[in-house]
Write a protein that holds these residues in place. Structure first.
Motif, PDB file in Angstrom:
ATOM      1  N   ALA A  51       7.661  -5.131  -6.540  1.00 52.35           N
ATOM      2  CA  ALA A  51       6.965  -3.842  -6.675  1.00 52.35           C
ATOM      3  C   ALA A  51       7.910  -2.693  -6.328  1.00 52.35           C
ATOM      4  O   ALA A  51       7.926  -1.658  -6.998  1.00 52.35           O
ATOM      5  N   LEU A  52       8.726  -2.892  -5.292  1.00 48.27           N
ATOM      6  CA  LEU A  52       9.675  -1.854  -4.887  1.00 48.27           C
ATOM      7  C   LEU A  52      10.730  -1.642  -5.972  1.00 48.27           C
ATOM      8  O   LEU A  52      11.061  -0.501  -6.332  1.00 48.27           O
ATOM      9  N   GLU A  53      11.222  -2.742  -6.487  1.00 50.55           N
ATOM     10  CA  GLU A  53      12.241  -2.678  -7.554  1.00 50.55           C
ATOM     11  C   GLU A  53      11.698  -1.909  -8.754  1.00 50.55           C
ATOM     12  O   GLU A  53      12.352  -1.023  -9.300  1.00 50.55           O
ATOM     13  N   ALA A  59       0.055  -5.191  -7.831  1.00 49.98           N
ATOM     14  CA  ALA A  59       0.808  -5.847  -6.749  1.00 49.98           C
ATOM     15  C   ALA A  59       0.068  -5.687  -5.427  1.00 49.98           C
ATOM     16  O   ALA A  59      -0.023  -6.636  -4.636  1.00 49.98           O
ATOM     17  N   THR A  60      -0.501  -4.503  -5.190  1.00 49.62           N
ATOM     18  CA  THR A  60      -1.229  -4.270  -3.931  1.00 49.62           C
ATOM     19  C   THR A  60      -2.489  -5.133  -3.880  1.00 49.62           C
ATOM     20  O   THR A  60      -2.810  -5.707  -2.837  1.00 49.62           O
ATOM     21  N   VAL A  61      -3.195  -5.225  -5.013  1.00 50.10           N
ATOM     22  CA  VAL A  61      -4.433  -6.025  -5.032  1.00 50.10           C
ATOM     23  C   VAL A  61      -4.105  -7.493  -4.732  1.00 50.10           C
ATOM     24  O   VAL A  61      -4.722  -8.121  -3.860  1.00 50.10           O
ATOM     25  N   PHE A  62      -3.082  -8.021  -5.396  1.00 46.92           N
ATOM     26  CA  PHE A  62      -2.723  -9.428  -5.168  1.00 46.92           C
ATOM     27  C   PHE A  62      -2.267  -9.654  -3.727  1.00 46.92           C
ATOM     28  O   PHE A  62      -2.614 -10.653  -3.103  1.00 46.92           O
ATOM     29  N   SER A  63      -1.489  -8.711  -3.225  1.00 49.95           N
ATOM     30  CA  SER A  63      -1.001  -8.839  -1.858  1.00 49.95           C
ATOM     31  C   SER A  63      -2.181  -8.823  -0.878  1.00 49.95           C
ATOM     32  O   SER A  63      -2.207  -9.583   0.093  1.00 49.95           O
ATOM     33  N   GLY A  64      -3.170  -7.957  -1.160  1.00 48.44           N
ATOM     34  CA  GLY A  64      -4.358  -7.881  -0.300  1.00 48.44           C
ATOM     35  C   GLY A  64      -5.140  -9.191  -0.323  1.00 48.44           C
ATOM     36  O   GLY A  64      -5.580  -9.687   0.714  1.00 48.44           O
ATOM     37  N   ILE A 118       0.854  -1.206   0.000  1.00 47.39           N
ATOM     38  CA  ILE A 118       0.000   0.000   0.000  1.00 47.39           C
ATOM     39  C   ILE A 118       0.884   1.247   0.000  1.00 47.39           C
ATOM     40  O   ILE A 118       0.622   2.219  -0.708  1.00 47.39           O
ATOM     41  N   TRP A 119       1.963   1.213   0.786  1.00 42.77           N
ATOM     42  CA  TRP A 119       2.873   2.354   0.866  1.00 42.77           C
ATOM     43  C   TRP A 119       3.466   2.654  -0.516  1.00 42.77           C
ATOM     44  O   TRP A 119       3.514   3.812  -0.944  1.00 42.77           O
ATOM     45  N   ILE A 120       3.875   1.608  -1.224  1.00 43.85           N
ATOM     46  CA  ILE A 120       4.437   1.811  -2.572  1.00 43.85           C
ATOM     47  C   ILE A 120       3.368   2.388  -3.504  1.00 43.85           C
ATOM     48  O   ILE A 120       3.634   3.285  -4.305  1.00 43.85           O
ATOM     49  N   LEU A 121       2.134   1.876  -3.355  1.00 41.41           N
ATOM     50  CA  LEU A 121       1.036   2.371  -4.198  1.00 41.41           C
ATOM     51  C   LEU A 121       0.796   3.864  -3.949  1.00 41.41           C
ATOM     52  O   LEU A 121       0.667   4.651  -4.887  1.00 41.41           O
TER      53      LEU A 121
END
Ligand code: FES
Lengths: 168, 87
Positions: B40-42, B55-60, A48-51
């Motif tokens: 995602a960070l990379e 990435a956030t949706v999948f992680s959630g 979420i932070w990255i988003l």
């Protein structure tokens, strides 16, 4: 199917500290599972932070800064300078009579300083043998997974001027 | 030597097997989540801003599955231990 536990009639301590030795294995496993799920939540929060950072990202504007005089360095020669701030070391290489390329000197793996190897015509990182192309900063070999950020140069009169940074 | 089928196992052992299965599933999901976060960070640091949302949706989704599995483990734990006390 009901996934939730039935409301317990006993006190909370009975749930967390079993008086039966055999039940101890259940308590420890449940607690480890809880810890794993909290870790999973942490990963989610990280995403979420990255988003949020991506959504509110504003492209920075870079100053225009003369970095060398034309002909100051010979073909195959190198000049180091800082751009856009005093902390950002960059490397400029004169690759041809009228060709100059410049990159951030910070390796994209673990930030060691890269140098120009004239023999192999590439930028090399001495720490873990990460090699970058002199043409576009792309990774040729080694652990770095991103290209080197490129400093865009323009020739103005007798000056080579740094005008922008293109992320790797 | 014959292998004991899960049905023949005593409830306490069966409960432990079920919990171990759920925990392994959570561990696998966690590894995928760690990979997702680093990727995602990379990608964010490389200037690509389009990978953050998927990435956030999948992680959630993976977090919700982990949470569901935890609630399941919690229920199995309370039921098995309660049935042991009632006997
Ligand atoms: S720091 Fe450059 S390759 Fe590791």
């Amino acid at each position: 199917m009901n996934w939730l536990r039935r409301a317990s009639s006993g006190p909370l301590w009975k749930e967390e500290f079993s008086v039966h030795a055999a039940d101890e294995r259940y308590v420890t496993r449940r607690q480890l599972t809880k810890f794993l799920v909290l870790t999973s939540f942490g990963m989610f929060v990280g995403n979420i932070w990255i988003l949020v950072r991506s959504l509110f990202y504003k492209a920075p504007s870079y100053p225009q800064q003369p970095v060398a005089r034309l002909g100051e360095i010979p073909v195959g020669g190198v000049k180091l300078f800082t751009y856009p701030t005093k902390e950002d070391q960059c490397i400029m290489v004169r690759t041809g009579e009228n060709e100059y390329v410049s990159y951030s000197q910070k390796c994209t793996h673990l930030s060691c300083a890269v140098y120009y190897s004239e023999a192999s015509n590439r930028l090399e990182c001495p720490c873990h043998q990460g090699f970058f192309s002199i043409k576009d900063g792309a990774v040729l070999q080694g652990p770095p997974s991103r290209p080197l950020p490129r400093i865009l140069l323009e020739t103005r009169g007798e000056q080579v001027v740094a005008v922008d940074v293109k992320a790797g | 030597m014959t292998m004991q089928s899960p049905i023949d196992m005593p409830p306490k052992t069966r409960g432990l097997t079920v919990i171990a299965g759920a925990m392994s599933l959570i561990a696998v999901l966690l590894i995928v989540q760690i990979w997702l976060l680093s990727a995602a960070l990379e990608s964010f640091l490389a200037g690509n801003r389009h990978t953050a949302l998927p990435a956030t949706v999948f992680s959630g989704v993976m977090f919700l599955i982990c949470l569901g599995l935890y609630l399941f483990v919690d229920r199995v734990d309370s039921e098995v231990r309660r049935s042991g006390e009632e006997r």
